[in-house]
Design a protein around this motif. Structure first.
Motif, PDB file in Angstrom:
ATOM      1  N   CYS A 123       7.216  -5.283  -4.888  1.00 37.03           N
ATOM      2  CA  CYS A 123       5.842  -5.551  -4.430  1.00 37.03           C
ATOM      3  C   CYS A 123       5.688  -5.176  -2.960  1.00 37.03           C
ATOM      4  CB  CYS A 123       5.485  -7.024  -4.626  1.00 37.03           C
ATOM      5  SG  CYS A 123       5.334  -7.485  -6.352  1.00 37.03           S
ATOM      6  N   ILE A 124       6.703  -5.499  -2.169  1.00 36.81           N
ATOM      7  CA  ILE A 124       6.613  -5.212  -0.726  1.00 36.81           C
ATOM      8  C   ILE A 124       6.634  -3.696  -0.506  1.00 36.81           C
ATOM      9  CG2 ILE A 124       7.804  -5.492   1.497  1.00 36.81           C
ATOM     10  CD1 ILE A 124       8.720  -8.308   0.299  1.00 36.81           C
ATOM     11  N   THR A 125       7.475  -3.006  -1.254  1.00 39.46           N
ATOM     12  CA  THR A 125       7.514  -1.538  -1.133  1.00 39.46           C
ATOM     13  C   THR A 125       6.177  -0.943  -1.555  1.00 39.46           C
ATOM     14  OG1 THR A 125       9.843  -1.656  -1.705  1.00 39.46           O
ATOM     15  CG2 THR A 125       8.824   0.520  -1.818  1.00 39.46           C
ATOM     16  N   SER A 126       5.651  -1.414  -2.683  1.00 36.96           N
ATOM     17  CA  SER A 126       4.351  -0.894  -3.143  1.00 36.96           C
ATOM     18  C   SER A 126       3.293  -1.123  -2.080  1.00 36.96           C
ATOM     19  CB  SER A 126       3.861  -1.626  -4.401  1.00 36.96           C
ATOM     20  OG  SER A 126       4.736  -1.483  -5.448  1.00 36.96           O
ATOM     21  N   TYR A 127       3.270  -2.337  -1.543  1.00 38.42           N
ATOM     22  CA  TYR A 127       2.243  -2.719  -0.562  1.00 38.42           C
ATOM     23  C   TYR A 127       2.229  -1.755   0.620  1.00 38.42           C
ATOM     24  CZ  TYR A 127      -0.342  -5.574   2.829  1.00 38.42           C
ATOM     25  OH  TYR A 127      -1.246  -6.019   3.764  1.00 38.42           O
ATOM     26  N   LYS A 128       3.429  -1.406   1.084  1.00 41.58           N
ATOM     27  CA  LYS A 128       3.494  -0.512   2.241  1.00 41.58           C
ATOM     28  C   LYS A 128       2.894   0.853   1.917  1.00 41.58           C
ATOM     29  CE  LYS A 128       7.587  -2.607   4.276  1.00 41.58           C
ATOM     30  NZ  LYS A 128       9.047  -2.436   4.266  1.00 41.58           N
ATOM     31  N   GLY A 129       2.907   1.201   0.626  1.00 37.53           N
ATOM     32  CA  GLY A 129       2.337   2.487   0.223  1.00 37.53           C
ATOM     33  C   GLY A 129       0.818   2.492   0.183  1.00 37.53           C
ATOM     34  N   TYR A 130       0.189   1.340  -0.026  1.00 37.98           N
ATOM     35  CA  TYR A 130      -1.284   1.340  -0.127  1.00 37.98           C
ATOM     36  C   TYR A 130      -1.967   0.463   0.929  1.00 37.98           C
ATOM     37  CZ  TYR A 130      -0.540  -2.984  -2.840  1.00 37.98           C
ATOM     38  OH  TYR A 130      -0.160  -4.236  -3.252  1.00 37.98           O
ATOM     39  N   ARG A 131      -1.186  -0.208   1.786  1.00 32.40           N
ATOM     40  CA  ARG A 131      -1.840  -1.188   2.663  1.00 32.40           C
ATOM     41  C   ARG A 131      -2.798  -0.557   3.669  1.00 32.40           C
ATOM     42  NH1 ARG A 131       2.938  -3.187   6.605  1.00 32.40           N
ATOM     43  NH2 ARG A 131       3.811  -1.163   6.949  1.00 32.40           N
ATOM     44  N   ASP A 132      -2.638   0.745   3.951  1.00 35.29           N
ATOM     45  CA  ASP A 132      -3.613   1.373   4.846  1.00 35.29           C
ATOM     46  C   ASP A 132      -5.018   1.230   4.250  1.00 35.29           C
ATOM     47  OD1 ASP A 132      -2.539   3.230   2.833  1.00 35.29           O
ATOM     48  OD2 ASP A 132      -3.954   4.660   3.713  1.00 35.29           O
ATOM     49  N   LEU A 133      -5.104   1.210   2.909  1.00 37.64           N
ATOM     50  CA  LEU A 133      -6.414   1.048   2.259  1.00 37.64           C
ATOM     51  C   LEU A 133      -6.939  -0.372   2.446  1.00 37.64           C
ATOM     52  CD1 LEU A 133      -5.434   2.947  -0.986  1.00 37.64           C
ATOM     53  CD2 LEU A 133      -7.062   3.739   0.746  1.00 37.64           C
ATOM     54  N   VAL A 134      -6.028  -1.355   2.363  1.00 39.45           N
ATOM     55  CA  VAL A 134      -6.429  -2.755   2.564  1.00 39.45           C
ATOM     56  C   VAL A 134      -6.957  -2.921   4.000  1.00 39.45           C
ATOM     57  CG1 VAL A 134      -5.618  -5.144   2.606  1.00 39.45           C
ATOM     58  CG2 VAL A 134      -4.709  -3.551   0.892  1.00 39.45           C
ATOM     59  N   PHE A 135      -6.283  -2.277   4.928  1.00 42.36           N
ATOM     60  CA  PHE A 135      -6.638  -2.463   6.339  1.00 42.36           C
ATOM     61  C   PHE A 135      -7.845  -1.633   6.769  1.00 42.36           C
ATOM     62  CE2 PHE A 135      -3.705  -5.183   8.684  1.00 42.36           C
ATOM     63  CZ  PHE A 135      -2.772  -5.474   7.702  1.00 42.36           C
ATOM     64  N   THR A 136      -7.998  -0.444   6.191  1.00 44.73           N
ATOM     65  CA  THR A 136      -9.058   0.426   6.724  1.00 44.73           C
ATOM     66  C   THR A 136     -10.053   0.906   5.682  1.00 44.73           C
ATOM     67  OG1 THR A 136      -7.733   2.411   6.379  1.00 44.73           O
ATOM     68  CG2 THR A 136      -7.468   1.316   8.504  1.00 44.73           C
ATOM     69  N   GLY A 137      -9.802   0.603   4.409  1.00 45.47           N
ATOM     70  CA  GLY A 137     -10.691   1.114   3.359  1.00 45.47           C
ATOM     71  C   GLY A 137     -11.975   0.313   3.251  1.00 45.47           C
ATOM     72  N   ASP A 138     -12.897   0.860   2.469  1.00 47.89           N
ATOM     73  CA  ASP A 138     -14.163   0.152   2.196  1.00 47.89           C
ATOM     74  C   ASP A 138     -13.974  -0.756   0.992  1.00 47.89           C
ATOM     75  OD1 ASP A 138     -15.747   1.205   4.227  1.00 47.89           O
ATOM     76  OD2 ASP A 138     -16.053   3.056   3.098  1.00 47.89           O
ATOM     77  N   ILE A 150     -17.819 -11.634   4.647  1.00 45.60           N
ATOM     78  CA  ILE A 150     -18.165 -11.459   6.067  1.00 45.60           C
ATOM     79  C   ILE A 150     -17.054 -10.776   6.866  1.00 45.60           C
ATOM     80  CG2 ILE A 150     -18.867 -12.689   8.173  1.00 45.60           C
ATOM     81  CD1 ILE A 150     -20.902 -13.037   5.884  1.00 45.60           C
ATOM     82  N   TYR A 151     -15.799 -11.099   6.574  1.00 44.69           N
ATOM     83  CA  TYR A 151     -14.691 -10.655   7.428  1.00 44.69           C
ATOM     84  C   TYR A 151     -13.820  -9.629   6.692  1.00 44.69           C
ATOM     85  CZ  TYR A 151     -16.326 -14.768   9.878  1.00 44.69           C
ATOM     86  OH  TYR A 151     -17.141 -15.670  10.519  1.00 44.69           O
ATOM     87  N   PRO A 152     -13.276  -8.651   7.439  1.00 42.27           N
ATOM     88  CA  PRO A 152     -12.498  -7.599   6.773  1.00 42.27           C
ATOM     89  C   PRO A 152     -11.122  -8.090   6.326  1.00 42.27           C
ATOM     90  CG  PRO A 152     -12.460  -7.271   9.146  1.00 42.27           C
ATOM     91  CD  PRO A 152     -13.377  -8.446   8.892  1.00 42.27           C
ATOM     92  N   ALA A 153     -10.584  -7.446   5.301  1.00 45.44           N
ATOM     93  CA  ALA A 153      -9.278  -7.834   4.760  1.00 45.44           C
ATOM     94  C   ALA A 153      -8.182  -7.700   5.806  1.00 45.44           C
ATOM     95  CB  ALA A 153      -8.956  -6.962   3.554  1.00 45.44           C
ATOM     96  N   SER A 154      -8.395  -6.840   6.797  1.00 45.43           N
ATOM     97  CA  SER A 154      -7.362  -6.611   7.818  1.00 45.43           C
ATOM     98  C   SER A 154      -7.055  -7.877   8.612  1.00 45.43           C
ATOM     99  CB  SER A 154      -7.820  -5.508   8.773  1.00 45.43           C
ATOM    100  OG  SER A 154      -9.090  -5.827   9.290  1.00 45.43           O
ATOM    101  N   VAL A 155      -7.969  -8.831   8.654  1.00 49.14           N
ATOM    102  CA  VAL A 155      -7.714 -10.053   9.433  1.00 49.14           C
ATOM    103  C   VAL A 155      -7.165 -11.185   8.571  1.00 49.14           C
ATOM    104  CG1 VAL A 155      -9.602  -9.506  11.023  1.00 49.14           C
ATOM    105  CG2 VAL A 155      -9.999 -11.192   9.209  1.00 49.14           C
ATOM    106  N   MET A 156      -7.076 -10.954   7.271  1.00 46.56           N
ATOM    107  CA  MET A 156      -6.844 -12.063   6.344  1.00 46.56           C
ATOM    108  C   MET A 156      -5.352 -12.262   6.054  1.00 46.56           C
ATOM    109  SD  MET A 156      -9.368 -12.344   3.106  1.00 46.56           S
ATOM    110  CE  MET A 156      -8.437 -11.311   2.022  1.00 46.56           C
ATOM    111  N   GLY A 157      -4.692 -13.144   6.808  1.00 48.08           N
ATOM    112  CA  GLY A 157      -3.295 -13.462   6.545  1.00 48.08           C
ATOM    113  C   GLY A 157      -3.174 -14.108   5.170  1.00 48.08           C
ATOM    114  N   SER A 158      -2.320 -13.541   4.286  1.00 48.32           N
ATOM    115  CA  SER A 158      -2.187 -14.057   2.908  1.00 48.32           C
ATOM    116  C   SER A 158      -0.706 -14.080   2.561  1.00 48.32           C
ATOM    117  CB  SER A 158      -2.874 -13.144   1.904  1.00 48.32           C
ATOM    118  OG  SER A 158      -4.014 -12.549   2.424  1.00 48.32           O
ATOM    119  N   HIS A 159      -0.191 -15.257   2.264  1.00 45.71           N
ATOM    120  CA  HIS A 159       1.256 -15.378   2.067  1.00 45.71           C
ATOM    121  C   HIS A 159       1.625 -15.802   0.649  1.00 45.71           C
ATOM    122  CE1 HIS A 159       1.804 -16.138   6.688  1.00 45.71           C
ATOM    123  NE2 HIS A 159       1.263 -14.980   6.401  1.00 45.71           N
ATOM    124  N   VAL A 160       2.724 -15.248   0.206  1.00 39.23           N
ATOM    125  CA  VAL A 160       3.312 -15.674  -1.068  1.00 39.23           C
ATOM    126  C   VAL A 160       4.177 -16.893  -0.765  1.00 39.23           C
ATOM    127  CG1 VAL A 160       4.974 -15.026  -2.846  1.00 39.23           C
ATOM    128  CG2 VAL A 160       3.340 -13.325  -1.973  1.00 39.23           C
TER     129      VAL A 160
END
Ligand code: GLA
Length: 745
Positions: A628-643, A572-582
């Motif tokens: 992991c944090i560096t990688s994330y910054k490279g693809y997180r635009d997809l997590v936030f705005t991708g389908d 129901i809800y987009p990944a952009s709202v989903m706070g997920s912590h290690v």
């Protein structure tokens, strides 16, 4: 004797008196108020791939005759008759009321001043206007006997295939009425078979998915918790039209109610196999009074329809949410370190500064100071005291918040801070100063949950106070970028000293009061990132998300538990709202131990954060975290705005997998998890990727690398190959995972 003669005389006079002199009993006459005839019509509410058709007959009754794929010329439906059967009253009414021939579940039940409950709504007019990115169609209906007026409002977001529905009721009569039931919308479907996907759960296990065929009768999903409406259920669902559930195929309707209080979603399948879905605020203890001339506006019900299975329905909701449904929904929010699981209540300024240093050196972008920083007389050193007393605890943090926030900024980090403004500990100055602000029922014990009471947000003075908590906290430093707004209990033994005898208003006006405060917050602080937390995910709904940038998905940070929680949320809800912590292992909620990579790979599928004491990580773990944090910054635009495409469900096998694809299909990120590896004979599992351009070639590169786990890493493959061939990373152990970035050549 004298008296009996008199009586006899009187009786004789009455007996011989002419008929006209006697008062004849008035003959009972039933008068019917005339309903003006109109010319029949069909009103179409349309998006790019869906059509909702409302048929108006010559009497002015409005019926829903279609919701689904476009059917061409809407006028074809003018004389359309559904197979409803004469036994079932007036057919698929668009907004069924108690009254008339309708005997299904009503959307509206009104009790009038004379004690009657009948309402019959007839078409008066309609109009269509474009506003706020949507085409809005409003139907005006009226009850000609009681002068009650109802408007049905449909806001169509064309490109997202989302239609928002709500109703507005105006008491056009001269006396007050009671709204016993007032739904946002009623949707009538004629698909024969329906498979409902809905949510259940509890604290630390939110958004668990359950699937059930709808049989004849009524299935109800309801919350009566008042606050924390989404701890045990969620006001949302997916409905497969047909007997089976598919991610990729078939007609699926997605629905979500934008309301943060009591709600009811009710599905009635009748003997003709039609389904009527009535959704809105729960009528629980809420016979809402409506004065003459007053208007009641119901919350929005968000609907989408897709022919591309559950995946299609989710993607529509996500696109709409990012564009319209979530505050700042199209922005990318920062990675962060939160102090809670790393320090709990036990910190000094020094502890926090060192955590900030670590966060900065790991490449995180924000530090969030959680609970424990406030209250002087009743210091908040555990959860037993201090809530309500929102002044800085200078014994604990003598240098002040600005000192810490400025330090974070000097290290290139944003700064966030925790508040829980709706609550009060009995052990606080606030409880002593304003006992009348506490939700309470006369003469009854005020029950505590987590040692706290609830403040009565139906009271405007409390609304001012709660706004003031936010406002004053923001004044602690000019460097506060983020507020975590928590809310850690439900309503019990409800009652408001402010509402007097009108306690029926409580549940509804609590939520309206909350929204008033949040509107004020947003007017003054439009750019502050605000997280919606409620013991984790107990306030995850599109009513709250109008004001919040993200949610704390769950207090459960165990990656194993997060698989199901995040999968369910994603429906129901987009990944952009989903706070997920290690977080640390053994996990503080479950005691489970999984690798740091698995924890990162789960958290990276949402808004990544960390919630542990970084100094407890080994050098090797720190190095992996940095990668992991560096990688994330490279693809997180997809997590936030991708389908989002879900590739494997954790409910259906041993693997969970998903991917986010950029709208232009040039980039994608794939997350794959092995949840149970049974024996070495199983080998690798093949995931068929979705949403890619079959003709394009994508270079595939592993992220969050621990050690490379796919033979194709670094090579280029066509979208067709990845969808049909062999994307089979070697996940050869339980709780192993892989993340791959795909970029078109
Ligand atoms: C709730 C929240 C947690 C944390 C604590 C602090 O449980 O969900 O994330 O903020 O409160 O008391």
């Amino acid at each position: 004797m004298k008296r009996s003669i008199l009586l006899l005389l009187l009786a004789t006079v009455i007996a011989i008196a002419p008929a006209w002199a006697r008062k004849a009993p008035k003959k009972f006459v039933h008068e019917t108020v005339a309903i003006p005839e109109i010319s029949p019509k069909v009103i179409a509410v349309e998006t790019d791939h869906t059509q909702l058709l409302l048929q108006v007959d010559k009497k002015g009754s409005v019926r829903t005759v279609h919701y689904g794929a476009p059917t061409g010329e809407a006028a074809q439906f003018v004389s359309f008759r559904s197979g409803y059967g004469s036994l079932y009253g007036s057919g698929p009414m668009t907004y069924p009321t108690v009254g008339g021939r309708f005997i299904g579940q009503p959307a509206l039940q009104v009790k009038y001043a004379d004690g009657t409950h009948n309402t019959e709504l007839y078409y008066v007019s309609h109009e269509t206007v474009s506003r706020g990115g949507a085409v809005t169609t409003t139907l005006h209906l009226k009850d000609y006997v009681t002068a009650l007026e109802v408007s049905l409002v449909y806001e169509a977001f064309r490109a997202e295939d989302v239609i928002l529905m709500h109703s507005e009721v105006v008491n056009g009569g001269k006396k007050a009425v009671e709204l016993l039931d007032v739904a946002s919308a009623s949707l009538n479907l004629d698909a024969g078979d329906y498979l409902l996907t809905h949510f259940y759960g509890d604290w630390a296990m939110e958004m668990q998915v359950e699937r059930t065929p709808l049989t004849h009768g009524v299935k109800v999903i309801e919350s009566r918790r008042g606050t924390q409406g989404t701890q045990n259920t969620n006001p949302s669902f997916l409905l497969s039209c047909g007997k089976s559930f598919s991610e990729t195929e078939g007609e699926v309707i997605g629905g979500a109610l934008a309301w943060s209080g009591n709600y009811r979603l009710s599905f009635e399948k009748n003997h003709t196999d039609r389904l009527n879905i009535v959704t809105g605020i729960s009528p629980f203890a809420s016979a809402y009074p409506l004065a003459p001339g007053a208007r009641f506006t119901t919350p929005q019900m968000i609907y989408t329809w897709s022919a591309e299975g559950a995946g299609g329905a989710s993607r529509n909701l996500h696109r709409w949410a990012r564009k319209q449904g979530v505050y700042g929904g199209s922005q990318v929010n920062p990675t962060l370190l939160n102090s809670w699981e790393g320090a709990y209540f036990d910190f000094t300024t020094e502890t926090l500064l060192r955590m900030i240093d670590d966060a900065a050196s790991m490449g995180l972008e924000m530090f969030v100071l959680d609970d424990g920083w406030f209250a002087m007389d009743h210091p908040r050193n555990n959860d037993k005291a201090g809530l309500g007393d929102w002044e800085l605890n200078t014994n604990k943090l003598p240098e002040g918040i600005d000192y810490i926030a400025s330090y974070a900024h000097s290290k290139g980090l944003k700064f966030g801070i925790w508040i829980e403004p709706e609550m009060v500990n009995p052990d606080s100055n606030l409880a002593e100063a304003h006992p009348e602000w506490v939700v309470q029922a006369p003469g009854r014990e005020i029950y505590q949950t987590r040692n706290q009471w609830l403040l009565d947000l139906s009271n405007p003075a409390v609304q001012d106070f709660v706004f003031g908590v936010f406002d004053r906290t923001m004044q602690l430093s000019a460097n506060i970028d983020y507020i975590k707004w928590d809310s850690n209990r439900e309503v019990s033994s409800f009652g408001s000293t402010f509402l007097g005898e009108e306690q029926d208003r409580f549940y509804i006006e609590y939520v309206q009061g909350l929204y008033n405060v949040l509107q004020r917050v947003r007017a003054k602080y439009p750019d502050t990132i605000v997280q919606c937390c409620s013991s984790g995910g107990s306030r995850v709904d599109y009513g709250a998300l109008k004001y919040f940038n993200e949610v704390w998905t769950s207090d459960n940070t165990d990656a194993i538990s997060r698989v199901r929680i995040q999968y369910g949320t994603s429906l129901i809800y987009p990944a952009s709202v989903m706070g997920s912590h290690v977080s640390a292992v053994p996990n503080h909620q479950t005691g489970n131990v999984v690798s740091l990579k698995f924890r990162f790979d789960i958290a990276s599928a949402g808004r990544l954060g960390m919630e542990l004491q970084p100094k407890n990580l080994t050098a090797e773990e720190r190095a992996l975290a940095d990668r992991c944090i560096t990688s994330y910054k490279g693809y997180r635009d997809l997590v936030f705005t991708g389908d989002l495409y879900r590739l494997a469900s954790p409910y259906e096998g041993d693997y969970y997998a998903l991917m986010y694809v950029s709208p232009d299909k040039r980039r994608a990120v794939v997350f794959a998890y092995c949840l149970r590896y049974q024996n070495r004979g199983v080998g690798t599992h093949t995931f068929r990727l979705q949403g890619l351009d079959p003709a394009r070639k994508y270079k595939v590169k592993e992220q969050n690398v621990d050690k490379s786990c796919w033979w194709g890493d670094g090579k280029a493959f066509t979208g067709a190959f990845l969808a049909g061939g062999g994307f089979n990373p070697a996940l050869l152990k339980t709780n192993t995972s892989a993340v791959f970035l795909l970029e078109a050549e």
